[in-house]
Structures are given as structure tokens and as C-alpha cells.
Design a protein around this motif. Structure first.
Motif, PDB file in Angstrom:
ATOM      1  N   PHE A   1       0.840  -1.199   0.000  1.00  0.00           N
ATOM      2  CA  PHE A   1       0.000   0.000   0.000  1.00  0.00           C
ATOM      3  C   PHE A   1       0.876   1.250   0.000  1.00  0.00           C
ATOM      4  N   ASP A   2       1.934   1.241   0.781  1.00  0.00           N
ATOM      5  CA  ASP A   2       2.891   2.357   0.790  1.00  0.00           C
ATOM      6  C   ASP A   2       3.424   2.619  -0.614  1.00  0.00           C
TER       7      ASP A   2
ATOM      8  N   THR B   1       5.847   4.675   5.333  1.00  0.00           N
ATOM      9  CA  THR B   1       5.351   5.043   6.662  1.00  0.00           C
ATOM     10  C   THR B   1       4.537   3.929   7.295  1.00  0.00           C
ATOM     11  N   TYR B   2       3.591   3.369   6.554  1.00  0.00           N
ATOM     12  CA  TYR B   2       2.701   2.361   7.138  1.00  0.00           C
ATOM     13  C   TYR B   2       3.436   1.051   7.407  1.00  0.00           C
ATOM     14  N   PHE B   3       4.383   0.726   6.558  1.00  0.00           N
ATOM     15  CA  PHE B   3       5.176  -0.480   6.795  1.00  0.00           C
ATOM     16  C   PHE B   3       5.993  -0.342   8.067  1.00  0.00           C
ATOM     17  N   TYR B   4       6.722   0.759   8.200  1.00  0.00           N
ATOM     18  CA  TYR B   4       7.551   0.947   9.390  1.00  0.00           C
ATOM     19  C   TYR B   4       6.697   1.057  10.652  1.00  0.00           C
TER      20      TYR B   4
ATOM     21  N   ALA C   1      -2.995   6.703   9.702  1.00  0.00           N
ATOM     22  CA  ALA C   1      -3.857   7.073   8.578  1.00  0.00           C
ATOM     23  C   ALA C   1      -4.819   8.193   8.965  1.00  0.00           C
ATOM     24  N   LEU C   2      -5.339   8.141  10.193  1.00  0.00           N
ATOM     25  CA  LEU C   2      -6.220   9.207  10.678  1.00  0.00           C
ATOM     26  C   LEU C   2      -5.464  10.530  10.752  1.00  0.00           C
TER      27      LEU C   2
ATOM     28  N   MET D   1      -6.563   4.051   2.489  1.00  0.00           N
ATOM     29  CA  MET D   1      -6.100   2.778   3.042  1.00  0.00           C
ATOM     30  C   MET D   1      -7.132   1.675   2.847  1.00  0.00           C
ATOM     31  N   PHE D   2      -8.387   1.963   3.211  1.00  0.00           N
ATOM     32  CA  PHE D   2      -9.404   0.920   3.162  1.00  0.00           C
ATOM     33  C   PHE D   2     -10.011   0.734   1.767  1.00  0.00           C
TER      34      PHE D   2
END
Length: 345
Positions: free
Chosen positions: A246-247, A256-259, A301-302, A310-311
Motif C-alpha cells: 500500500f505504501d 510510513t505504514y510499513f515501518y 492514517a487518521l 487505506m481501506f
């Protein structure tokens, strides 16, 4: 795969018709009733007779634990060699000399002949793959003969890596549902019964990672193990891998989301170990890993205002004919463009 982190103080841890170009005849009510009735009957038969036979089995077990462990050992011996070979192959390629005679091989099984010939297995490999397979077989024999914890961990790590690599979730919602369901499953089977811990301790198979607590005292022959089920690695791992993809899809050159999810996994697993150490009892690791691995990325994400992205993110199926056609079209256009450039030169 068990998914409990065990207490170290206990010593362990529609296609047919469309493809032929013909429409399927409508099903009759009788045919539908027969199909559903047959499915129901087939489901009931093994439950009914299996329940009856389980009574006799409980009175006198047919297979002892030793024979079950032997069967599992042989099964994981083969799977472990293949998984470990696939895992080490990319790393081993760096150590082969440039003049290594790397011959190509192909394993091909077909059925039929002429126009009706159909491929069953078509596997291509080279001499380097055979070397990796040989090295993995040595580890397999070591595991089969000694059941040493290092050999167990090599196989366990190979299974986990291949699982995270090959098992793909296609969207975040599916991942959240999967993790939520396994969260309940893990908590019940660890706190509600002793099945999960008993299986983890009883069966000698690389379904867990183990590490001795008495390594400093006994060295490589240590035997007082803490353990972590492979399910606690693979299940959160495939969700974290999804967030990495997704990143990449955001094309922001950040992960960012992976880390965040990776750090959340470290936090959740660390919390599991801490709680286990305090209460001296096996813990369902997913109880701590699932809220962390889902909650932290959602909070990020918020904060970034990317919850919708994301969703709504969904991976395309690489086997989708439309995707393949589109990819082929792009490849053809690229080739034509290169050809035109050469002619101009």
C-alpha cells in the motif's frame, strides 16, 4: 501452526460453460435439491461416524504420539527442504563464482498427445538451485536425525518467510477481518483450553521457533526452551506486507505504514513476552499483536487523512486476464517504441 507464545518457565513455548462457448442448461429444482442434499449428507457422514469411532479411539489410541511425530517429521522434512532451498537461493547466488557452470534444467510432465497435450508440471531450475537443494537436504537430515533446535529454527524461518512472501491479502479490510477472527481464536484456545500449549509442546515439528534459556549453561545442547508459534509470525506478517505494498502504491517514496506496523509488531511481541514473564503463563500472542498491528497504522492514517485511501486500496489479481492483456499491450507499445527509436538512429 500453533499461535501461542509459550511460558518459558514450563520448559517450552462459472467457468466451464463460458470457456467452451456454450450456455449451461438451467438447473431444475430436483437437481438443486439433489446437489444440496448430497452435500449435506457428505458433511454429516464423517461427523456422525467419526464421532462414533472417536469413542473407540479414546479408549485405545491407534497411533501413539511417537508414530504421529514420525509422520510429521517426514512431512516437514520434505516441505522444509523445499522451503529452505527457496529461501537461501537468492543469497547463495552471490557466493557462486562468475565461471560457475550454471546449466539450465526443466522438469516437464504432460498428459495426452498432439493437440490434446496438456502441461501438468513445468518447473525450470539450474545448477545453482541444485546446490541450494543439496545444502537444504543436509539440514533436513540433521533435523530428522537429531531434532536439533537450530535445524528446527532454520525450517521454521524458511516456512515463515515463504508464507509472508507467497500468501497475499488483497485489501486492508480483509486483513482486519482475518486478524480479528484469529484474535478470538487464539485467545480461546490458549486461555479457554490447554490444547494450543499441549500441541506446541507435544509434537516434534517445525511449527514453532524455539530458543533455549539455558544456552549459556549448556551451550548448543541446551534443552529448556521458550517458543513462538509460526502463526504469530506469518499472520501479522502478511498484513504488514500488505501495508508495504500500500505504501508503494501511494508513490510517495516513503514506507510510513510499513515501518509503523513493523514497529507495532515489535511492541506487541515485546508486550507479550513481558506479560508472560510477569504472570508465568503461556500467552496468546495475537491478543497483543492484532490490536497493535491494526491500531497503529490506522492512527497514522487518521493523522494523515488517508483512512479512505487505506481501506479502498485493493490489489489487482495478477492472473486477471484484463490485467495481463493490459500488461501485454503496454509491453508491446514499449517494444514498438524502442524499435522506432533504433530505426531513427
Amino acid at each position: 501452526m500453533d499461535s501461542a507464545l509459550s511460558d518459558p518457565h514450563n520448559g517450552s513455548a462459472e467457468a466451464g460453460g463460458a470457456a467452451n462457448g456454450t450456455a449451461r442448461p438451467p438447473s431444475t429444482p430436483e437437481g438443486i435439491a439433489l446437489a444440496y442434499g448430497s452435500l449435506l449428507l457428505m458433511a454429516l457422514l464423517p461427523i456422525f461416524f467419526g464421532a462414533l469411532r472417536s469413542v473407540r479411539c479414546a479408549r485405545g489410541k491407534i497411533f501413539s504420539q511417537e508414530y504421529i511425530n514420525l509422520l510429521l517429521s517426514m512431512y516437514f522434512f520434505v516441505l522444509g527442504i523445499l522451503a529452505l532451498s527457496h529461501t537461501i537461493s537468492p543469497f547463495m547466488n552471490k557466493f557462486f563464482p562468475a565461471n560457475f557452470p550454471n546449466r539450465q534444467y526443466q522438469l516437464l510432465f504432460t498428459q495426452g498427445s498432439g493437440e490434446n497435450k496438456e502441461e501438468i508440471i513445468n518447473y525450470e531450475f539450474d545448477a545453482k538451485d541444485l546446490v541450494c537443494l543439496g545444502l537444504s537436504s543436509i539440514v533436513g537430515v540433521w533435523y530428522l536425525l537429531r531434532k536439533h533446535w537450530i535445524a528446527n529454527n532454520l525450517f521454521g524461518l524458511a516456512f515463515s518467510l515463504n508464507g509472508v512472501e507467497l500468501l497475499h491479502l488483497n485489501n486492508v479490510s480483509t486483513g482486519c477481518i482475518l486478524l480479528g477472527g484469529l484474535f478470538i481464536y487464539d485467545v480461546f484456545w490458549v486461555f479457554g483450553t490447554n490444547v494450543m500449549v499441549t500441541v506446541a509442546k507435544s509434537f516434534e515439528a517445525p511449527i514453532k521457533l524455539v530458543f533455549p534459556q539455558d544456552l549459556l549453561e549448556k551451550g548448543l545442547e541446551a534443552d529448556n526452551f521458550a517458543m513462538l508459534g509460526l502463526g504469530d509470525i506469518v499472520i501479522p506478517g502478511i498484513f504488514i506486507a500488505l501495508l508495504l505494498r500500500f505504501d508503494i502504491s501511494l508513490k510517495k517514496n516513503t514506507h510510513t505504514y510499513f515501518y509503523t506496523s513493523f514497529a507495532a509488531y515489535i511492541f506487541g511481541l515485546g508486550l507479550t513476552i513481558f506479560i508472560m514473564h510477569i504472570f508465568k503463563h503461556a500467552q496468546p500472542a495475537l491478543l497483543y499483536l492484532v490490536p497493535a498491528c491494526i491500531g497503529f497504522p490506522v492512527l497514522v492514517a487518521l493523522a494523515k487523512g488517508e483512512v479512505t485511501e487505506m481501506f479502498s486500496y485493493e490489489e489487482s489479481n495478477p492472473k486477471d486476464p484484463a490485467a495481463v492483456t493490459e500488461g501485454s499491450k503496454e509491453g508491446t507499445e514499449a517494444s514498438a517504441s524502442k524499435g522506432l527509436e533504433k530505426k531513427e538512429k
